[in-house]
Design a protein around this motif. Structure first.
Motif, mmCIF file in Angstrom:
data_model
loop_
_atom_site.group_PDB
_atom_site.id
_atom_site.type_symbol
_atom_site.label_atom_id
_atom_site.label_comp_id
_atom_site.label_asym_id
_atom_site.label_seq_id
_atom_site.Cartn_x
_atom_site.Cartn_y
_atom_site.Cartn_z
ATOM 1 N N CYS A 132 0.859 -1.183 0.000
ATOM 2 C CA CYS A 132 0.000 0.000 0.000
ATOM 3 C C CYS A 132 0.896 1.234 0.000
ATOM 4 N N ARG A 133 1.052 1.852 -1.164
ATOM 5 C CA ARG A 133 1.904 3.030 -1.290
ATOM 6 C C ARG A 133 1.654 3.664 -2.650
ATOM 7 N N ALA A 182 -2.620 -0.673 -3.842
ATOM 8 C CA ALA A 182 -3.043 -1.293 -2.576
ATOM 9 C C ALA A 182 -3.541 -2.693 -2.903
#
Length: 229
Positions: A115-116, A144
């Motif tokens: 998640c980034r 994500a």
């Protein structure tokens, strides 16, 4: 000109509202909401969107059960007629399970949820989804996912490359995807599946929180394709 778009909701979808909001913000027209158990789609659609989430809790395989939902028969028929279809994250997984796109999405290398914000390199810019970008351009879109590792055999990968059907690649290794593929197009360019979430990168007021607005151009590209038709 507005955009008549439908967003499909499956049990476990959690980005359907985000997708509908993005479509309305860019086009000015509320998206139509369609439940997975419906047998038919609304008439005269310009776009069908399959959102992210965890349809059916990712049981069996991510997207496998959603691909057999009643509404998917109508989605497949619409895609066969040339109606554009956008699948994001879980939606991409559903598209591969429904055989609207080749390949499969496997568990991430390292077995971890990612998640980034990811840097992507734009590949094909001839599609209605990507015409607003420049080939080779680097953009930033949030990811994500736990099962975003794109896999296909070497022959299929060579075909995708040779036909210019790789829409986006990860600029840096992300999840183990073959040839760093982040998004692929159908043979006619009217179905796009991608793991990154463009609907999460459209709002100028939220740049500090979400990292940019590079996703907005994807929706603007779709809108522009119908405005110029």
């Amino acid at each position: 000109m507005g955009l008549r778009a439908a967003v499909i909701t499956f049990p476990g979808s959690n980005c359907d509202r985000d997708m509908a909001t993005a479509l309305e913000q860019v086009s000015g027209v509320p998206a139509l909401r369609v439940w997975h158990g419906d047998a038919d789609l609304p008439d005269r659609l310009d776009l069908i969107a399959l959102p992210g989430g965890f349809s059916y809790g990712d049981y069996l395989r991510s997207g496998a059960m959603a691909a057999t939902s009643p509404i998917m028969r109508a989605v497949i028929a619409a895609a066969d007629r040339g109606v554009p279809v956008l699948g994001v994250c879980n939606g991409f997984q559903v598209l591969t399970e429904a055989r609207l796109l080749p390949g499969a999405l496997l568990r991430n290398a390292g077995q971890r949820f990612i998640c980034r914000t990811a840097a992507l390199t734009v590949g094909n810019t001839d599609s209605l989804f990507t015409a607003g970008y420049q080939a080779g351009e680097t953009i930033r879109i949030p990811v994500a996912h736990h099962d975003g590792n794109y896999f296909a055999d070497a022959e299929t990968l060579d075909q995708l490359e040779g036909e210019g059907r790789v829409a986006f690649r990860y600029a840096e290794s992300c999840n183990g995807s073959a040839r760093d593929i982040a998004g692929v197009l159908s043979a006619n360019g009217r179905v796009l599946g991608m793991m990154p979430h463009p609907e999460r990168a459209i709002e100028p007021a939220a740049v500090a929180a979400l990292g940019g607005t590079d996703g907005r151009r994807l929706f603007e590209s779709i809108l522009a394709s119908f405005a110029s038709a």
